[in-house]
Design an enzyme around this catalytic site. Structure first.
Site, short mmCIF file in Angstrom:
data_model
loop_
_atom_site.label_atom_id
_atom_site.label_comp_id
_atom_site.label_asym_id
_atom_site.label_seq_id
_atom_site.Cartn_x
_atom_site.Cartn_y
_atom_site.Cartn_z
N THR A 45 25.65 1.62 -28.76
CA THR A 45 25.37 0.19 -28.83
C THR A 45 25.37 -0.44 -27.44
OG1 THR A 45 27.72 -0.17 -29.18
CG2 THR A 45 26.33 -0.17 -31.15
N GLY A 134 32.38 14.29 -24.41
CA GLY A 134 32.29 12.98 -25.05
C GLY A 134 33.54 12.14 -24.87
N LEU A 135 34.40 12.55 -23.92
CA LEU A 135 35.61 11.76 -23.65
C LEU A 135 35.50 11.06 -22.30
CD1 LEU A 135 38.38 14.23 -24.85
CD2 LEU A 135 37.17 12.47 -26.13
N SER A 136 34.30 11.08 -21.76
CA SER A 136 34.00 10.37 -20.54
C SER A 136 34.80 10.86 -19.33
CB SER A 136 34.20 8.87 -20.74
OG SER A 136 33.43 8.24 -19.79
N SER A 137 34.75 12.16 -19.14
CA SER A 137 35.34 12.72 -17.92
C SER A 137 34.67 12.11 -16.70
CB SER A 137 35.17 14.24 -17.90
OG SER A 137 33.81 14.58 -18.09
N ASP A 199 31.93 3.30 -20.90
CA ASP A 199 32.86 4.28 -20.33
C ASP A 199 33.61 3.71 -19.13
OD1 ASP A 199 31.61 5.80 -22.20
OD2 ASP A 199 30.45 7.00 -20.80
C1 GLA Z 1 27.91 7.92 -23.30
C2 GLA Z 1 27.49 6.81 -22.35
C3 GLA Z 1 27.99 5.45 -22.85
C4 GLA Z 1 27.61 5.20 -24.29
C5 GLA Z 1 27.97 6.41 -25.15
C6 GLA Z 1 27.45 6.30 -26.56
O1 GLA Z 1 29.28 8.08 -23.29
O2 GLA Z 1 27.97 7.05 -21.06
O3 GLA Z 1 27.51 4.43 -22.00
O4 GLA Z 1 26.25 4.90 -24.39
O5 GLA Z 1 27.46 7.62 -24.61
O6 GLA Z 1 27.98 5.19 -27.21
#
Ligand code: GLA
Length: 417
Positions: A45, A134-137, A199
């Site tokens: 989103t 998917g944990l934003s390393s 993130d």
């Molecule tokens: C990744 C992107 C975020 C977001 C998510 C999905 O983590 O870096 O900005 O778009 O995917 O919600």
């Protein structure tokens, strides 16, 4: 089950200091850290101007270092046992998706936003956020570097940065938001991934035991307590990984944009039209005229925005059952309409639904691989992990690594005495 015994902050700092002494000699003058995050609701989103809900988690990146005379930057990555050197005045891109590109991008973007870097530096970083999961390393890495560079005075405290440690919440927020936006710009323009603000916002604004909410259009943000008997945030790694730079993410951005283009002549807004502005009823009314792929992507985003609002409401009312149902509904919508799940992620969610204490679960972040995030009754977290691991193995023959996490503080830095 392989339950991750993650290194503590102190352990990470110990490794970083030791490596610093080996690489550069002596001790660092500044130590910084920033967390990874789970996306609780609001999948894809953010770049559509929508709503998100996330928590920073107790998995993090640590940077230790010191400024040095001259304009050279010397960086060492413990995880890769590799180094990078560059000039702070001429920061050039390296290989797409590489860690060096992320680190350099932070220097580039903060220099651009806050008036150039004052000196070179030498620094080491290490972390325990699973990579590509998917944990934003990557945002954890970015935010830790940002806090290091600011803490060491290499990025001067000009403009809003003067408020970074202010006790005035408005000034403090503005500084953190400006850093988050500079880091997003780095990811968009330097790393060249068209991601949203979720993130970087989460890494900068994390708060213990809280869910974070963000309206990506207005940048209005807030905290919703996870409650006195906070559920455990159980992250399950599917054992499959991917890189944001692999093209699927950007393809989804373009598919969403096609729907916005369709509505451009039909809906007028002040400023730039985004998917966020399009009412679900208008999407439904124009369903047959829309391209069959774009309309499903849009339906996911628009219903997901509603789930974020409803989720915040449920959490405020202490209704964890409802909150969990919304999280599971988010996964179904990602799987069916946004098509960014995978057989491994779906198997993890199916196994979770049969495990004790499960309240809700979904994929976390971009999707296609990596981790799921599950909300689990705290006292049942261990049993949940064991049952889920069995169920996942039965379905796929794969082993999962389970991380029992909690919501943690955002990025910070401290001077070493
Ligand atoms: C990744 C992107 C975020 C977001 C998510 C999905 O983590 O870096 O900005 O778009 O995917 O919600």
């Amino acid at each position: 089950m392989d339950t991750s015994k993650s290194l503590s902050t102190q352990d990470l700092l110990g490794v970083a200091r030791e490596t610093f002494a080996d690489q550069f000699g002596g001790i660092p003058s500044v130590e910084a850290h920033a967390p990874g995050r789970v996306e609780l609701l609001g999948n894809h989103t953010d770049y559509n101007g929508g709503l998100v809900m996330a928590s920073a988690i107790n998995r993090e990146t640590v940077v230790v270092g010191r400024p040095i005379p001259g304009r050279g930057a010397l960086v060492h990555a413990v995880a890769f046992d590799a180094s990078d050197t560059f000039l702070v005045d001429r920061v050039e891109q390296t290989e797409p998706g590489s860690w060096t590109r992320y680190v350099r991008g932070v220097c580039w973007a903060l220099g651009e936003r806050f008036g150039g870097l004052t000196s070179g530096f030498e620094a080491v970083f290490v972390g325990n956020v699973p990579l590509g999961g998917g944990l934003s390393s990557s945002a954890s890495l970015q935010a830790a570097w940002a806090r290091f560079l600011i803490g060491a005075g290499i990025v001067p405290r000009t403009g809003s940065l003067t408020g970074l440690d202010s006790s005035d919440p408005a000034l403090h927020d503005q500084a953190r938001m400006d850093i988050a936006q500079a880091l997003r710009r780095s990811e968009n323009a330097f790393v060249e991934v068209g991601s949203g603000l979720l993130d970087q916002f989460s890494a900068m604004f994390g708060a213990a035991n809280q869910a974070l909410t963000l309206d990506c259009l207005t940048l209005k943000h807030g905290l919703v307590p996870l409650g006195e008997h906070a559920p455990a945030i159980v992250v399950c790694d599917s054992g499959t990984s991917r890189r944001l730079a692999d093209g699927m993410y950007d393809r989804r951005v373009a598919e969403c944009q096609r729907v916005v283009d369709f509505f451009r002549s039909r809906i007028a807004v002040e400023g730039e039209l985004m998917l966020r502005h399009i009412p679900l009823a208008d999407l439904q009314a124009n369903w047959d005229a829309l391209d069959p792929v774009g309309r499903k992507r849009a339906r996911h985003v628009l219903t997901e925005n509603e789930r974020v609002s409803q989720g915040a409401e449920a959490l405020r009312n202490g209704d964890l059952t409802r909150f969990g149902q919304l999280i599971s509904a988010s996964h179904a919508s990602s799987r069916d309409d946004f098509e960014n799940s995978s057989p491994a992620l779906d198997a993890l969610i199916e196994a979770a639904a049969e495990a004790p204490g499960f309240l809700g679960g979904k994929l976390s972040g971009a999707g296609w691989a990596g981790c799921t995030v599950n909300l689990v009754k705290a006292e049942q977290a261990a049993d949940f992990g064991a049952a889920l691991a069995r169920g996942y193995h039965k379905r796929t023959g794969l082993n999962t690594v389970v991380h029992v996490c909690h919501a943690a503080e955002g990025a910070s830095a401290r001077q070493v005495d």
